[in-house]
Design an enzyme around this catalytic site. Structure first.
Site, PDB file in Angstrom:
ATOM      1  N   PHE A   1      29.716 -36.283   9.245  1.00  0.00           N
ATOM      2  CA  PHE A   1      29.424 -36.195   7.681  1.00  0.00           C
ATOM      3  C   PHE A   1      29.537 -37.617   7.252  1.00  0.00           C
ATOM      4  O   PHE A   1      30.778 -38.111   6.915  1.00  0.00           O
ATOM      5  CB  PHE A   1      30.513 -35.158   7.142  1.00  0.00           C
TER       6      PHE A   1
ATOM      7  N   ASP B   1      30.203 -40.394   5.135  1.00  0.00           N
ATOM      8  CA  ASP B   1      30.752 -40.580   4.071  1.00  0.00           C
ATOM      9  C   ASP B   1      31.275 -41.824   3.702  1.00  0.00           C
ATOM     10  O   ASP B   1      30.676 -42.802   4.327  1.00  0.00           O
ATOM     11  CB  ASP B   1      32.237 -39.643   3.936  1.00  0.00           C
TER      12      ASP B   1
ATOM     13  N   ASP C   1      33.946 -36.648  14.257  1.00  0.00           N
ATOM     14  CA  ASP C   1      34.161 -36.797  12.949  1.00  0.00           C
ATOM     15  C   ASP C   1      35.357 -36.528  12.295  1.00  0.00           C
ATOM     16  O   ASP C   1      36.134 -37.192  11.606  1.00  0.00           O
ATOM     17  CB  ASP C   1      33.230 -36.268  11.888  1.00  0.00           C
TER      18      ASP C   1
END
Length: 291
Positions: A195, A197, A265
């Site tokens: 993810f 970010d 992650d």
């Protein structure tokens, strides 16, 4: 990106295998083993972005605040209520004393979630999930089709790049919460990427796996804002995804077992938190609704 040497060095540092990181290792999320959890997850991930402008605000405040609000009132995230929520009401739910970063956008996204859940899924996030028929990829497609606020993509040198951080983390949250069963069973969970970010790139920089130009390092380390959709920002996120895939592949080859990008992650993200032992470089700052 750095070479495989740094990936091998990191894997050696953790003893050759991925440390076990469970979903909700912080103990802050809502979970009732039923449909209300899916409603909570969709609301949570609709709001899961851009905490850094408020130095005191962390993801924990969002996850725990929404969980407490739901425990106090199981109807608080009903679609018709989400459609009408105000910024002040959202702050009250989170017990937050001042305006949230991008508060107007957060309210707009909750209105969008409530409106579309009511229009297409009888007001229930669980109906959105079951419509995917156990496919993580299909659920990401449904989320981005029905909820424009989840359409995390940019144009990079004439090419459209799809990152879909919050849509994918919604799937991963369901999978993690339900331990891959029931509502959270996805036969293709391995198709989900990490993810992208602002925490994980900093962790990868710390380990030498992700390298940046001196100009970009200067911008990030001096806390200058990186414009959303700029070439540097897209490269930083896209290279983070590629780096995590290489790390995942190396771990899988070394252990002889399946390793999921989701699991890599979670571990990298947890190791980049302020409470972690490793002290990572500053995060890049981008004002965006996508992460």
């Amino acid at each position: 990106m750095g070479g495989n040497f740094w990936i091998e060095k990191l894997v050696d540092h953790i003893g050759g295998k991925l440390p076990p990181i469970k979903w909700d290792f912080e103990g802050i999320h809502y979970f009732d083993n039923g449909p209300l959890t899916a409603q909570y997850m969709l609301v949570l991930d609709a709001l899961n972005f851009c905490f850094w402008p408020d130095d005191d605000l962390q993801y924990d405040h969002l996850a725990a605040g929404l969980a407490d609000a739901l425990k106090a009132d199981p109807t608080v995230f009903d679609a018709h209520r989400l459609k009408k929520i105000t910024g002040a009401a959202l702050r009250d739910l989170l017990q937050w004393p001042r305006p949230l970063p991008l508060e107007d956008e957060r309210v707009r996204l909750l209105h969008e979630v409530g409106t579309e859940l009511e229009r297409s899924f009888h007001g229930k996030a669980v109906n959105l999930v079951t419509a995917a028929n156990g496919s993580a990829v299909a659920l990401v497609d449904l989320v981005t089709k029905h909820f424009p606020g989840f359409r995390d993509h940019s144009v990079y040198k004439g090419h459209q790049v799809f990152l879909y951080k919050r849509a994918q983390i919604f799937v991963a949250d369901l999978w993690g919460a339900f331990k891959g069963k029931g509502i959270g069973e996805f036969r293709d969970i391995s198709s989900i990427t990490m993810f992208a970010d602002y925490v994980v790139p900093a962790v990868l920089r710390h380990w030498g796996i992700l390298t940046c130009s001196q100009a970009l390092v200067k911008m990030v380390d001096s806390l200058q804002e990186l414009p959303s959709g700029s070439e540097e920002e897209v490269e930083l996120r896209a290279c983070t995804i590629t780096a995590v895939e290489r790390l995942r592949e190396y771990l899988a080859a070394r252990t002889g077992t399946e390793v999921l990008s989701v699991q890599v992650d979670w571990w990298l993200w947890s190791s980049g938190l302020p409470s972690a032992v490793e002290k990572v470089p500053p995060y890049h700052r981008t004002q965006t609704i996508y992460y």
